[in-house]
Design an enzyme around this catalytic site. Structure first.
Site, PDB file in Angstrom:
ATOM      1  N   LEU A  41      46.934  25.476  74.160  1.00  0.00           N
ATOM      2  CA  LEU A  41      47.728  25.747  75.169  1.00  0.00           C
ATOM      3  C   LEU A  41      48.047  27.239  74.956  1.00  0.00           C
ATOM      4  O   LEU A  41      48.875  27.755  74.232  1.00  0.00           O
ATOM      5  CB  LEU A  41      48.910  24.920  75.382  1.00  0.00           C
ATOM      6  CG  LEU A  41      49.825  24.814  76.684  1.00  0.00           C
ATOM      7  CD1 LEU A  41      48.849  24.560  77.964  1.00  0.00           C
ATOM      8  CD2 LEU A  41      50.801  23.835  76.668  1.00  0.00           C
ATOM      9  N   ASP A  42      47.657  28.181  76.308  1.00  0.00           N
ATOM     10  CA  ASP A  42      48.090  29.313  76.116  1.00  0.00           C
ATOM     11  C   ASP A  42      49.690  29.712  75.863  1.00  0.00           C
ATOM     12  O   ASP A  42      50.414  28.995  76.121  1.00  0.00           O
ATOM     13  CB  ASP A  42      47.708  30.107  77.403  1.00  0.00           C
ATOM     14  CG  ASP A  42      46.082  30.099  77.660  1.00  0.00           C
ATOM     15  OD1 ASP A  42      45.374  29.946  76.784  1.00  0.00           O
ATOM     16  OD2 ASP A  42      45.722  30.100  78.880  1.00  0.00           O
ATOM     17  N   TYR A  43      49.609  31.014  74.991  1.00  0.00           N
ATOM     18  CA  TYR A  43      50.800  31.752  74.790  1.00  0.00           C
ATOM     19  C   TYR A  43      51.849  31.442  76.004  1.00  0.00           C
ATOM     20  O   TYR A  43      53.186  31.176  75.765  1.00  0.00           O
ATOM     21  CB  TYR A  43      50.761  32.977  74.337  1.00  0.00           C
ATOM     22  CG  TYR A  43      52.234  33.898  73.821  1.00  0.00           C
ATOM     23  CD1 TYR A  43      52.651  33.360  72.575  1.00  0.00           C
ATOM     24  CD2 TYR A  43      52.463  34.836  74.574  1.00  0.00           C
ATOM     25  CE1 TYR A  43      54.005  33.949  72.282  1.00  0.00           C
ATOM     26  CE2 TYR A  43      53.577  35.354  74.215  1.00  0.00           C
ATOM     27  CZ  TYR A  43      54.276  35.008  72.773  1.00  0.00           C
ATOM     28  OH  TYR A  43      55.331  35.859  72.725  1.00  0.00           O
ATOM     29  N   ASP A  44      51.391  32.079  77.113  1.00  0.00           N
ATOM     30  CA  ASP A  44      52.379  32.006  78.310  1.00  0.00           C
ATOM     31  C   ASP A  44      52.261  30.833  79.301  1.00  0.00           C
ATOM     32  O   ASP A  44      52.751  30.834  80.410  1.00  0.00           O
ATOM     33  CB  ASP A  44      51.959  33.146  79.302  1.00  0.00           C
ATOM     34  CG  ASP A  44      50.611  33.384  79.564  1.00  0.00           C
ATOM     35  OD1 ASP A  44      49.742  32.393  79.101  1.00  0.00           O
ATOM     36  OD2 ASP A  44      50.177  34.222  80.177  1.00  0.00           O
ATOM     37  N   SER A  45      51.952  29.855  78.749  1.00  0.00           N
ATOM     38  CA  SER A  45      51.920  28.247  79.535  1.00  0.00           C
ATOM     39  C   SER A  45      52.676  27.382  78.793  1.00  0.00           C
ATOM     40  O   SER A  45      53.311  27.437  77.386  1.00  0.00           O
ATOM     41  CB  SER A  45      50.520  27.831  79.438  1.00  0.00           C
ATOM     42  OG  SER A  45      49.587  28.602  80.198  1.00  0.00           O
TER      43      SER A  45
END
Length: 199
Positions: A41-45
């Site tokens: 899961l992306d860093y900014d998600s």
């Protein structure tokens, strides 16, 4: 039996246990050893991330061939209409090729936690929430899908992977479950008993 940890990954946290740059990682929220993320899961998600102690389960959850559905709540900039989001249902065209058709609908703003820091807000531009279900896992795929329509993603929360849901987990909280270990299927090609004449 295999162990699965459901984590509500907070915003700006890496989906790994170490980082040379001092950023927040899974180790700040999961202290148990020998657990591995099943997917990323992306860093900014934000939202649901699954971790497991079983390699077969990890592969079954994360491998693209299983096409396990993933459900996201997506806050976008602007006010898309049903007509605007129809291309996602057909299959968005991205630079790395067409996407599989997605299930997408306009939804009311969900009752969720506040993000820190909050999204950038513009008084003259509204925001809209979508629920998006995809079965692929390309790099930053959901963000690129909404951007292809002209509606940039401001906030992205994964709420469900397959049968597992974030439910009432707050950011940083975990819940443990156990599941049956699926059988390991051989990937070796099957050979018949037919004999072939050497040429």
């Amino acid at each position: 039996m295999a162990k699965i940890i459901l984590l509500n990954k907070p915003f700006n946290v890496l989906s790994q246990f170490t980082d040379s740059e001092g950023r927040a990682t899974l180790a700040d929220f999961v202290t148990e050893k020998k657990l591995y993320p099943a997917g990323r899961l992306d860093y900014d998600s934000e939202g649901l991330l699954l971790l497991t102690d079983n390699g077969t389960v990890q592969h079954r959850i994360s491998h693209p061939r299983t096409k396990m559905p993933k459900t996201y709540w997506v806050q976008v900039e602007g006010a898309p209409t049903e007509q605007d989001i129809e291309p996602l249902r057909v299959g968005a065209i991205l630079k790395d090729g067409p996407c599989l058709p997605a299930m997408v609908e306009l939804i009311p703003e969900p009752n969720i936690w506040k993000r820190e820091p909050p999204i950038r807000a513009r008084k003259a531009i509204p925001t809209t929430w979508l629920q998006l279900v995809i079965t692929e896992g390309r790099n930053r795929q959901v963000r690129r899908m909404t951007a292809s329509l002209g509606f940039p993603t401001l906030r992205l929360i994964r709420v469900k992977i397959g049968e597992w849901s974030i439910d009432t987990l707050k950011p940083g909280e975990t819940r443990q479950i156990t599941v049956a270990t699926p059988p390991i299927k051989s990937t070796r090609p099957k050979h018949s008993n037919r004999s072939y004449r050497r040429l």
